[in-house]
Design an enzyme around this catalytic site. Structure first.
Site, mmCIF file in Angstrom:
data_model
loop_
_atom_site.group_PDB
_atom_site.id
_atom_site.type_symbol
_atom_site.label_atom_id
_atom_site.label_comp_id
_atom_site.label_asym_id
_atom_site.label_seq_id
_atom_site.Cartn_x
_atom_site.Cartn_y
_atom_site.Cartn_z
ATOM 1 N N HIS A 32 0.690 -1.141 -0.302
ATOM 2 C CA HIS A 32 -0.153 -0.088 0.003
ATOM 3 C C HIS A 32 0.925 1.624 -0.083
ATOM 4 C CE1 HIS A 32 -2.311 -3.149 1.474
ATOM 5 N NE2 HIS A 32 -3.223 -2.727 0.868
ATOM 6 N N HIS A 269 -4.309 3.218 -3.236
ATOM 7 C CA HIS A 269 -4.189 2.590 -2.122
ATOM 8 C C HIS A 269 -3.180 1.620 -1.882
ATOM 9 C CE1 HIS A 269 -5.961 2.171 1.395
ATOM 10 N NE2 HIS A 269 -6.163 0.384 1.119
ATOM 11 N N GLU A 417 -17.386 -2.710 23.668
ATOM 12 C CA GLU A 417 -16.907 -4.217 24.025
ATOM 13 C C GLU A 417 -15.942 -3.982 23.088
ATOM 14 O OE1 GLU A 417 -20.071 -4.507 23.315
ATOM 15 O OE2 GLU A 417 -21.154 -5.257 25.292
ATOM 16 N N HIS A 480 -28.764 -13.905 24.635
ATOM 17 C CA HIS A 480 -27.811 -13.716 25.314
ATOM 18 C C HIS A 480 -27.108 -14.403 25.976
ATOM 19 C CE1 HIS A 480 -28.949 -9.748 25.176
ATOM 20 N NE2 HIS A 480 -28.739 -9.041 26.533
#
Lengths: 671, 671
Positions: A32, A269, A417, A480
């Protein structure tokens, strides 16, 4: 036309970085170049004018930390490390960019290349790691510094790109960094408005500066990051002057700056420019030097970093000598911690239990362990992603880590998290002996999996404290309740997953986790929400071996029951009944696949003899991965579907986690 | 003191919601009363004054969608569904909150309860799902509406909380929603400044409104969301008047409003109030009704939703009849798509290949499939998280989905994998037959794992297109190379993972994925970066069975080689050599564990006969999970450590993915 000689020394240095990146990518035919070409000025200014580091001792404690969050631009970092005289990156290493066994891999890897602080590439991780590095600095400074003696005092600099700023993890990390007011964190945002899909106009038109202001950051803008070196320097200077907020400097640049046809396009890029374009770029920037040739003036200028670095370190050593003389107790504590050595007998605080002890959830035992360890291990610091009183991770009496209260050790990460994961990694990789822990419900490892993986890859000695580790979670229901979660974590290389069955095994889990943290290895602990009886036969030593016999018969067993965590007691109870019925049954507790795999063949055979093919695993989770241990003739009591919302005991029973079902499956195996 | 009768009708309704939530949590001894108590007014106003829906036909196509992103407050939604007359939630269901087999699980689950659009609970997912719902509406409206006939025209409303706003995924989703200018997306932010760890002061002090403005949202503030009903209504009205931006209404409320001692504390977030406090709350709010008793006036008022709903739907049916008359072709297309039926012979466009065809990466075959399918399946819509030209996911000629260009079908998600996942889920769960696909590198499923899991749990028929599926990825190195990724995805219940070996298997993969999408089941496809030869023996049918024989011997094999994806050709080449050396070898292609597990025992035995215990799997990924198929006497060619940065071919060779190594391991097994 020796144009190069008309370039200023600074331009020579900056263009050296640009061409090292271009030439390395060209030779590798991979990489890159675009970011290094655009960000070379800010990289140069940071390393040449601001950052304090010692190239000849990359681990010097009080160095400024640098993180290339936009890790794909790794050649920027390698060029800077080479030019400033690190031994870890020679010109041959640069020529060997992205090749087998090179020290210049595709993305910066702290475990491969001295001078690289953290492993970046997965976008957004680096800026969150940097928050962790800044947390570590703030905490250690608040803990050890004296009014007359600053032992810990460094900045954390980051370069991040558009990609990093699109990732949610960077937003999470920036929000909490703003909340904490981490004034020594300075982020340079390479605003080149190009990502892989092209102009950021296609997907990223928000006002990033305003967003960072909303987070409570000090925000600056350098309008011409390609050539306005003075403006970049001035912005960093201003950033340093604001001490109660982190600073984000938006530096507007042109990706692939210098390439006449590819600058400001996605084409530059992530691919080599191609020989023709490299030639045109050399003409465009008046660069008369051969590939990988750095002008002598530039090299000798940048190599002054070696002398500067030696002097920075000497200065700090002298500060440290004064500190040691004045504050010998603190210095001893500091030295012990930095050395990575654990204090003698630290593990004597870990309790063990007998069957007579009260049934408790292992998360409660985890709380006990953390609170026993906290006083003897001042390096233990961490917290939860807003589930402190469910995860039971508070270390009492050690206060909350907050703005101006950085000496405290309970961190409130908020419901973030992923950033918690990367911040913990940053704290661990600060290299100051800190042992961070991060907690949430086991299921929500899914939110932070990329960071957990990076802890394993980048050798960050973090303890992941995960509670509510099965469908026994109960009423919250399938969103959950972990099913496949343990399997998916066990599959991660270099991550030790431990699911203890009772209080003693919880102590064993922490015994392993703390030791491994010091060996730069993360451990993930899975604790129950619900009460579990204590067993007499469990042991800390057993946990260290991953699997061990907790109940046995005379002679060769007909059947082996293998249990983990909350299901071990189903196995021992079932075994009692089977034994009473005249069957020869062994029960193996298997808190950790990973630790068991690390044992020698003889030990493994002693626990799970090949001759015994009737094996039944019992774990309230997916069967995935268990066939390695139960074999083709064995069976599993497991759950391979999503759970359900109901009281935990009901859910467990309905899905077959009962002594009756274990007995039924065992009897079916026994025939 | 019959205070209740002095309450306005609106207060009666709102307090009915509050007490249903409180009483249900109290009876279940589990749940989250705090949010429903504070958010009852906004919930009431939405359902009573703004939302168009038909309780007796929850699937009515043109209904406004409602998402409770703060899914823990599920009782708010259940109370509203009950009060407005949905058959899915009776008063008995509410009494049965969080119990086994109830239709009122702990968090809202679309597959359990009609009227629930998406499954929420894991924070931040809902707001991102809502963006997907709004994308679906905008796309269908742009596709089907006529200047004189609006067939598709509804709002998407969301209630989200502090927790949602802390999660990175919500930031990602909000940023792209702002970019797209989704004017019919209206989010109500329940700003109650309490999360589980206590006051948001401990971790969340950013300026949320300013942040949303930075994303390009229209932002409003209701200062008193507890009682200022008029202000809430006015804000929603204003939100609707702004058509070129999504609106975020910050509604400041008190968590647990009405509870004298627990309001505005974390204690009311996730636990029953307790009998005494419920009693005090009844006194405080002058509530004379028994638990689960709803005042007749309130119920009859809210049940007017049934009549309203019937009339909304009738009105739309009339519009639809006009549309059908005027635009029969478009109506037929719309009807076919909405019905979830695939057009006849859609799969005839999927190509097959022979060994004579050019070796290509399977990601290239994926591109071919997508582009062949796009014209015959107008419901196919999707894109990449900024890796369009690496994932090869562009469907050419169908334009970019952008603000004002909503009819287009190529979505640029930006570097926002997690939001991409949840947005795709939202598009699928719009229930309009759309088949969304989302793409990134396989390794970055780690960033979006929670959304992938939710696609499987909530029956969202999404196609996950994952490329660069092994260490063959090459130079980017271990941060970008999946190792454990396939295993960790295979472990997810209800998610079908397919790793095709060549062009024909890539077609098979899409054949399965499209069919499964229509059955509301997600499929994850793993494609290679590198070229792979085409094999004559591969087949679409074989893929549908998960595993099948692609090369065989006469009689019972001595050895079975099992390969997937890029390693299948190593197996076939090795088998040729072994066969030439007189060995009896079978080769099984196993693109999908999940599809194979769904076959009957006879088919499984025909592919992997129990009698053949010498089995060798070959896959450039973790061995985790493979022992179920290779057994205790088999072996794996696999990689259980992190990869390395070097050209892909070199990495593969160095880590043992070569014919030579397959032969060596095969010969070791053969003894």
């Amino acid at each position: 036309m020796p144009v190069a000689t008309t370039q200023s020394l600074e331009e020579l240095c900056i263009n050296s970085i640009r061409f090292l990146a271009v030439d390395a990518v060209e030779k590798a035919k991979s990489g890159h170049p675009g970011l290094p070409m655009g960000a070379a000025p800010m990289g140069f200014i940071l390393f040449d004018q601001f950052m304090r580091f010692n190239p000849k001792n990359p681990q010097w404690f009080n160095r400024d930390r640098f993180v290339l969050s936009a890790g794909h631009g790794s050649m920027l970092q390698y060029a800077l490390l080479y030019l400033t005289g690190y031994d870890s990156v020679s010109i041959d290493d640069i020529k060997n960019f992205r090749q087998w066994k090179s020290r210049t891999p595709g993305h910066p890897e702290n475990f491969e290349t001295a001078g690289v602080e953290v492993t970046t590439g997965p976008l957004g991780q680096g800026i969150a790691n940097a928050v962790g590095l800044a947390v570590a600095e703030a905490h250690l400074a608040a803990t050890y510094n004296k009014p007359d003696c600053k032992l810990v005092d460094h900045y954390t600099y980051v370069i991040l790109g558009d990609g990093c700023n699109m990732e949610g993890i960077s937003g999470e990390a920036a929000s909490i960094a703003g909340h904490w007011g981490l004034g020594k964190l300075i982020a340079l945002y390479d605003d080149n408005h190009i990502s892989i899909d092209g102009s950021t106009d296609v997907a990223f038109t928000e006002d990033v500066s305003k967003r960072f202001e909303a987070y409570g950051w000090h925000v600056l803008h350098v309008e011409n990051g390609n050539t306005d070196i003075a403006a970049i320097a001035k912005a960093i200077e201003t950033a340093k002057s604001v001490t109660d907020k982190p600073t984000m400097i938006k530096v507007t640049t042109t990706i692939g700056y210098g390439s006449p046809n590819k600058a400001n396009t996605a084409g530059v890029h992530g691919a080599a420019l191609g020989g023709d374009e490299v030639k045109l770029m050399r003409e465009n920037l008046g660069w008369e030097f051969a590939p990988f040739e750095v002008p002598a003036d530039a090299l000798s200028h940048m190599r002054k970093a070696v002398e500067r670095g030696a002097s920075y370190e000497a200065e700090w050593q002298s500060t440290y000598a004064q500190y040691k003389a004045k504050y010998p107790a603190e210095a001893a504590a500091f030295e012990r911690q930095i050395s990575g050595q654990l204090p003698p007998n630290w593990d004597s605080v870990l309790p063990t239990y007998t069957a007579a002890d009260k049934a408790l959830p292992t998360r409660k035992h985890s709380e006990t362990c953390l609170n026993k360890l906290a006083p003897v291990l001042p390096e233990l610091i961490g917290g939860s992603a807003d589930l402190t009183h469910s995860n039971l991770t508070e270390i009492k009496g050690y206060g909350d880590f907050q703005k101006g209260q950085y000496q405290n050790r309970n961190i409130h990460f908020g419901v973030r998290e992923h950033a918690m994961g990367a911040i913990c990694n940053g704290i661990a990789l600060h290299g100051s002996g800190l042992i961070p822990y991060g907690a949430t419900f086991l299921i929500f490892t899914d939110y932070m999996r990329a960071a957990i993986r990076l802890s394993a890859l980048s050798e960050a000695g973090v303890i992941w404290v995960m509670t509510h580790d099965s469908i026994g979670q109960g009423e919250d229901g399938p969103t959950h309740q972990p099913i496949e979660t343990l399997a998916s974590l066990r599959a991660i290389p270099n991550l030790t997953v431990i699911r203890p069955a009772d209080g003693t095994e919880a102590s064993g889990a922490y015994y392993v986790a703390i030791n491994q943290a010091k060996e730069h290895k993360p451990t993930l602990l899975a604790f129950s929400r619900q009460n579990l009886p204590n067993l007499d036969a469990t042991s800390i030593e057993g946990v260290t071996k991953g699997a061990y016999v907790v109940a046995d018969c005379d002679g060769t067993p007909e059947l082996i029951l293998i249990g983990t965590g909350s299901e071990l007691n189903l196995c021992t109870t079932a075994a009692e009944k089977l034994t009473a019925a005249g069957k020869k049954v062994r029960v193996v507790s298997m808190p950790s696949f990973d630790l068991f795999e690390a044992q020698d063949a003889a030990y493994k055979e002693s626990v799970l003899p090949k001759a015994v093919t009737k094996r039944l695993s019992v774990e309230a989770g997916s069967s995935f991965g268990w066939h390695k241990y139960v074999g083709t003739e064995g069976d599993t009591v497991s759950i391979d579907r999503f759970g359900a919302s109901a009281p935990g005991g009901v859910v467990m029973e309905k899905f077959g986690f009962s002594v009756e079902n274990v007995l039924a499956k065992a009897e079916a195996l026994l025939g």
